[in-house]
Write a protein that holds these residues in place. Structure first.
Motif, PDB file in Angstrom:
ATOM      1  N   LEU A  74       0.808  -1.223   0.000  1.00 10.27           N
ATOM      2  CA  LEU A  74       0.000   0.000   0.000  1.00 10.27           C
ATOM      3  C   LEU A  74       0.835   1.263   0.000  1.00 10.27           C
ATOM      4  O   LEU A  74       0.353   2.333  -0.375  1.00 10.27           O
ATOM      5  CB  LEU A  74      -0.914   0.013   1.239  1.00 10.27           C
ATOM      6  CG  LEU A  74      -2.021  -1.030   1.298  1.00 10.27           C
ATOM      7  CD1 LEU A  74      -2.670  -1.033   2.673  1.00 10.27           C
ATOM      8  CD2 LEU A  74      -3.059  -0.757   0.220  1.00 10.27           C
ATOM      9  N   GLY A  75       2.077   1.164   0.454  1.00  9.77           N
ATOM     10  CA  GLY A  75       2.898   2.353   0.658  1.00  9.77           C
ATOM     11  C   GLY A  75       3.916   2.588  -0.438  1.00  9.77           C
ATOM     12  O   GLY A  75       3.989   1.857  -1.418  1.00  9.77           O
ATOM     13  N   GLY A  76       4.701   3.622  -0.230  1.00 12.77           N
ATOM     14  CA  GLY A  76       5.769   3.971  -1.154  1.00 12.77           C
ATOM     15  C   GLY A  76       7.126   3.750  -0.521  1.00 12.77           C
ATOM     16  O   GLY A  76       7.244   3.600   0.692  1.00 12.77           O
ATOM     17  N   ARG A  77       8.176   3.746  -1.355  1.00 13.32           N
ATOM     18  CA  ARG A  77       9.542   3.589  -0.874  1.00 13.32           C
ATOM     19  C   ARG A  77      10.332   4.837  -1.265  1.00 13.32           C
ATOM     20  O   ARG A  77      10.814   4.962  -2.392  1.00 13.32           O
ATOM     21  CB  ARG A  77      10.193   2.351  -1.494  1.00 13.32           C
ATOM     22  CG  ARG A  77       9.776   1.025  -0.910  1.00 13.32           C
ATOM     23  CD  ARG A  77      10.275   0.821   0.513  1.00 13.32           C
ATOM     24  NE  ARG A  77      11.706   0.982   0.637  1.00 13.32           N
ATOM     25  CZ  ARG A  77      12.600   0.018   0.449  1.00 13.32           C
ATOM     26  NH1 ARG A  77      12.193  -1.197   0.107  1.00 13.32           N
ATOM     27  NH2 ARG A  77      13.890   0.243   0.610  1.00 13.32           N
ATOM     28  N   PRO A  78      10.462   5.803  -0.377  1.00 17.55           N
ATOM     29  CA  PRO A  78      11.225   7.010  -0.714  1.00 17.55           C
ATOM     30  C   PRO A  78      12.701   6.693  -0.867  1.00 17.55           C
ATOM     31  O   PRO A  78      13.257   5.854  -0.151  1.00 17.55           O
ATOM     32  CB  PRO A  78      10.973   7.919   0.491  1.00 17.55           C
ATOM     33  CG  PRO A  78      10.701   6.976   1.628  1.00 17.55           C
ATOM     34  CD  PRO A  78       9.972   5.809   1.008  1.00 17.55           C
ATOM     35  N   LEU A  79      13.339   7.385  -1.806  1.00 12.01           N
ATOM     36  CA  LEU A  79      14.748   7.156  -2.089  1.00 12.01           C
ATOM     37  C   LEU A  79      15.654   8.132  -1.355  1.00 12.01           C
ATOM     38  O   LEU A  79      16.798   7.816  -1.056  1.00 12.01           O
ATOM     39  CB  LEU A  79      14.987   7.277  -3.603  1.00 12.01           C
ATOM     40  CG  LEU A  79      14.103   6.404  -4.494  1.00 12.01           C
ATOM     41  CD1 LEU A  79      14.337   6.743  -5.965  1.00 12.01           C
ATOM     42  CD2 LEU A  79      14.380   4.935  -4.224  1.00 12.01           C
ATOM     43  N   ALA A  80      15.130   9.317  -1.101  1.00 16.57           N
ATOM     44  CA  ALA A  80      15.946  10.371  -0.500  1.00 16.57           C
ATOM     45  C   ALA A  80      15.039  11.408   0.129  1.00 16.57           C
ATOM     46  O   ALA A  80      13.833  11.428  -0.101  1.00 16.57           O
ATOM     47  CB  ALA A  80      16.829  11.038  -1.567  1.00 16.57           C
ATOM     48  N   MET A  81      15.644  12.251   0.950  1.00 22.27           N
ATOM     49  CA  MET A  81      14.964  13.431   1.470  1.00 22.27           C
ATOM     50  C   MET A  81      15.798  14.638   1.061  1.00 22.27           C
ATOM     51  O   MET A  81      17.002  14.681   1.306  1.00 22.27           O
ATOM     52  CB  MET A  81      14.815  13.360   2.983  1.00 22.27           C
ATOM     53  CG  MET A  81      13.939  14.463   3.585  1.00 22.27           C
ATOM     54  SD  MET A  81      14.834  15.993   3.920  1.00 22.27           S
ATOM     55  CE  MET A  81      15.865  15.476   5.276  1.00 22.27           C
ATOM     56  N   ARG A  82      15.157  15.610   0.408  1.00 27.98           N
ATOM     57  CA  ARG A  82      15.862  16.810  -0.053  1.00 27.98           C
ATOM     58  C   ARG A  82      15.312  18.036   0.648  1.00 27.98           C
ATOM     59  O   ARG A  82      14.102  18.225   0.718  1.00 27.98           O
ATOM     60  CB  ARG A  82      15.715  16.983  -1.570  1.00 27.98           C
ATOM     61  CG  ARG A  82      16.375  15.886  -2.385  1.00 27.98           C
ATOM     62  CD  ARG A  82      16.548  16.336  -3.829  1.00 27.98           C
ATOM     63  NE  ARG A  82      15.266  16.570  -4.475  1.00 27.98           N
ATOM     64  CZ  ARG A  82      14.603  15.668  -5.182  1.00 27.98           C
ATOM     65  NH1 ARG A  82      15.102  14.452  -5.325  1.00 27.98           N
ATOM     66  NH2 ARG A  82      13.454  15.956  -5.745  1.00 27.98           N
ATOM     67  N   ARG A  83      16.212  18.874   1.162  1.00 31.02           N
ATOM     68  CA  ARG A  83      15.824  20.127   1.799  1.00 31.02           C
ATOM     69  C   ARG A  83      16.151  21.279   0.862  1.00 31.02           C
ATOM     70  O   ARG A  83      17.189  21.302   0.210  1.00 31.02           O
ATOM     71  CB  ARG A  83      16.571  20.319   3.130  1.00 31.02           C
ATOM     72  CG  ARG A  83      16.247  19.295   4.187  1.00 31.02           C
ATOM     73  CD  ARG A  83      16.913  19.656   5.516  1.00 31.02           C
ATOM     74  NE  ARG A  83      18.363  19.621   5.445  1.00 31.02           N
ATOM     75  CZ  ARG A  83      19.107  18.615   5.884  1.00 31.02           C
ATOM     76  NH1 ARG A  83      18.539  17.537   6.398  1.00 31.02           N
ATOM     77  NH2 ARG A  83      20.419  18.672   5.809  1.00 31.02           N
ATOM     78  N   GLN A  84      15.240  22.288   0.847  1.00 26.88           N
ATOM     79  CA  GLN A  84      15.461  23.511   0.077  1.00 26.88           C
ATOM     80  C   GLN A  84      14.927  24.695   0.862  1.00 26.88           C
ATOM     81  O   GLN A  84      14.067  24.532   1.738  1.00 26.88           O
ATOM     82  CB  GLN A  84      14.733  23.440  -1.275  1.00 26.88           C
ATOM     83  CG  GLN A  84      15.163  22.295  -2.172  1.00 26.88           C
ATOM     84  CD  GLN A  84      14.322  22.226  -3.426  1.00 26.88           C
ATOM     85  OE1 GLN A  84      14.223  23.189  -4.176  1.00 26.88           O
ATOM     86  NE2 GLN A  84      13.695  21.079  -3.654  1.00 26.88           N
ATOM     87  N   ASP A  85      15.435  25.887   0.532  1.00 34.05           N
ATOM     88  CA  ASP A  85      14.830  27.071   1.136  1.00 34.05           C
ATOM     89  C   ASP A  85      13.651  27.517   0.287  1.00 34.05           C
ATOM     90  O   ASP A  85      13.299  26.862  -0.708  1.00 34.05           O
ATOM     91  CB  ASP A  85      15.867  28.183   1.339  1.00 34.05           C
ATOM     92  CG  ASP A  85      16.418  28.753   0.028  1.00 34.05           C
ATOM     93  OD1 ASP A  85      15.809  28.532  -1.059  1.00 34.05           O
ATOM     94  OD2 ASP A  85      17.458  29.435   0.082  1.00 34.05           O
TER      95      ASP A  85
END
Length: 409
Positions: A64-75
């Motif tokens: 049912l879910g997803g598999r995130p590959l990364a987390m990206r931060r931006q301003d």
């Protein structure tokens, strides 16, 4: 053992499943008239993945879910502020991260409870808990019925917990200075370019979006506000579009793809840590015991950990008193959850700074963080107390290096 559980959310249902596996007889009492649909989604980090695997739920969540590959931060202008290699985190901790809608997680828990023969009764709002003449807790419900189980678990949330009031007296939730708008965006086309969690930081504003599929994204927008202003206009769509009009895509696209009636506004509260989670034969778990801010990223994960650890303590303490079991459980769980709650508060103070200089320093620190060290710090902190790779054996190791990371559950 006859076990009553107040609350049919993540903590209550996962505890019921873990205890049922040991041959206990748990029964769940949920105040709502139907399964909860509150909330948008949750990120189940590898420590939650470990527990879900132990409970036999991981395969269903993966479907049912997803598999995130990364987390990206931006301003707010779209400038990169570093991020997190989620694939590396998963490999370090030995279990996968999944993103899932909260209602789907609830659905999986309820389906497994039904298969296990666990009774879940809806529309059963606890009004009070009192001790009988033998010093045993009796829970009274609004409609007049009462229960007197051998063990009563309080998993009835952070805001109106009858069990917490019984255990701790008046322990009022604490407003932490910001509001969250939450929603789920759905479109016939992709809303995001890849399976990456995106976290945008402004001055007193934040927007985070978490994909489950490219065309289905749950999100949280946040703004620092005094409590007396923690309300929204009738048209939340319009308010959000104005607040985030100049922010990078996919922010505006995700807001537009969310029906106005599907957006909820929450004044975000947490709870002061408690020195004790039990009284008589009543034990608090989940948000009733420890309710971190969403900036900890660990609310659902720690609820699941409670279930696994409680079952272990019950098994290890078989033949012992409930008091001994409660003490063993608290020794494991209180330090970790208190530390995560404090980290969530620290992160929130930095995240919702409104002073330009403070925001600039915050952003520079985030950009300068070492991505490998960040993974190691998270693996140590989140894996602490669990038999999985990367877990820390000490509080100092678990907390080291976490200061530059800001999470969204």
């Amino acid at each position: 053992m006859d076990i009553g559980i107040l609350g049919g959310g993540i903590a209550g249902l996962s505890a019921a499943l873990a205890l049922r596996k040991q041959g206990h007889n748990p029964r769940v009492y949920e105040r709502r008239a139907a399964p909860a649909t509150m909330g948008a989604g949750v990120t189940l980090w590898p420590n939650a993945g470990f527990v879900l695997n132990q409970l036999g739920l991981l395969q269903d969540i993966a479907a049912l879910g997803g598999r995130p590959l990364a987390m990206r931060r931006q301003d707010a202008m779209g400038n990169a502020l570093g991020g997190l290699d989620i694939g590396l985190l998963d490999r370090t901790m030995g279990y996968p991260t999944h993103t899932v809608l909260r209602r789907h997680l609830q659905q999986v828990l309820l389906e497994h409870a039904e298969r296990a023969g666990i009774a879940v009764e809806f529309g059963r709002r606890a009004a009070a808990i009192e001790l009988d003449a033998q010093g045993k807790a009796v829970a009274h419900f609004d409609h007049g019925a009462s229960i007197r189980p051998d063990l009563l678990l309080g998993a009835d949330g952070r805001m109106e917990s009858v069990a917490r009031r019984f255990v701790a007296g008046d322990n009022t939730p604490v407003y932490q200075g910001f509001v969250n708008w939450i929603g789920v965006a759905q479109a016939p086309h992709a809303l995001v370019d890849d399976m990456a969690i995106q976290d945008f930081w402004g001055a007193g504003l934040r927007f985070g979006c978490v994909p489950i599929r490219p065309e289905r994204v749950y999100w949280a927008a946040a703004q620092a506000r005094p409590l007396n202003e923690a309300k929204s206009t009738a048209d939340m769509h319009e308010e959000l579009e104005k607040l985030f009009a100049q922010w990078p895509e996919p922010v505006a696209r995700i807001i537009r793809a969310t029906p106005a009636n599907a957006i909820r506004l929450i004044a975000v509260h947490d709870l002061e840590p408690l020195p004790a989670w039990s009284r008589a034969n009543v034990l608090l778990i989940g948000d009733a015991a420890h309710a971190p801010l969403p900036t900890s990223g660990q609310g659902a994960c720690q609820a699941l950990e409670d279930a696994w650890h409680l079952a272990r303590c019950m098994d290890d303490g078989a033949g012992g008193s409930l008091e001994e079991i409660f003490q063993a459980f608290a020794k494991i769980r209180v330090p970790k959850t208190a530390r995560l709650a404090e980290q969530g508060r620290v992160f929130a103070r930095g995240l919702f700074a409104t002073d330009p200089q403070s925001c600039r320093i915050r952003n520079e620190r985030a950009k300068a963080s070492d991505p490998v060290r960040d993974v190691q710090a998270l693996a140590a902190g989140w894996g602490e107390g669990l038999p999985m790779p990367g877990g820390a054996d000490s509080a100092s190791e678990a907390g080291e290096g976490l200061g530059s990371l800001y999470r969204m559950e």
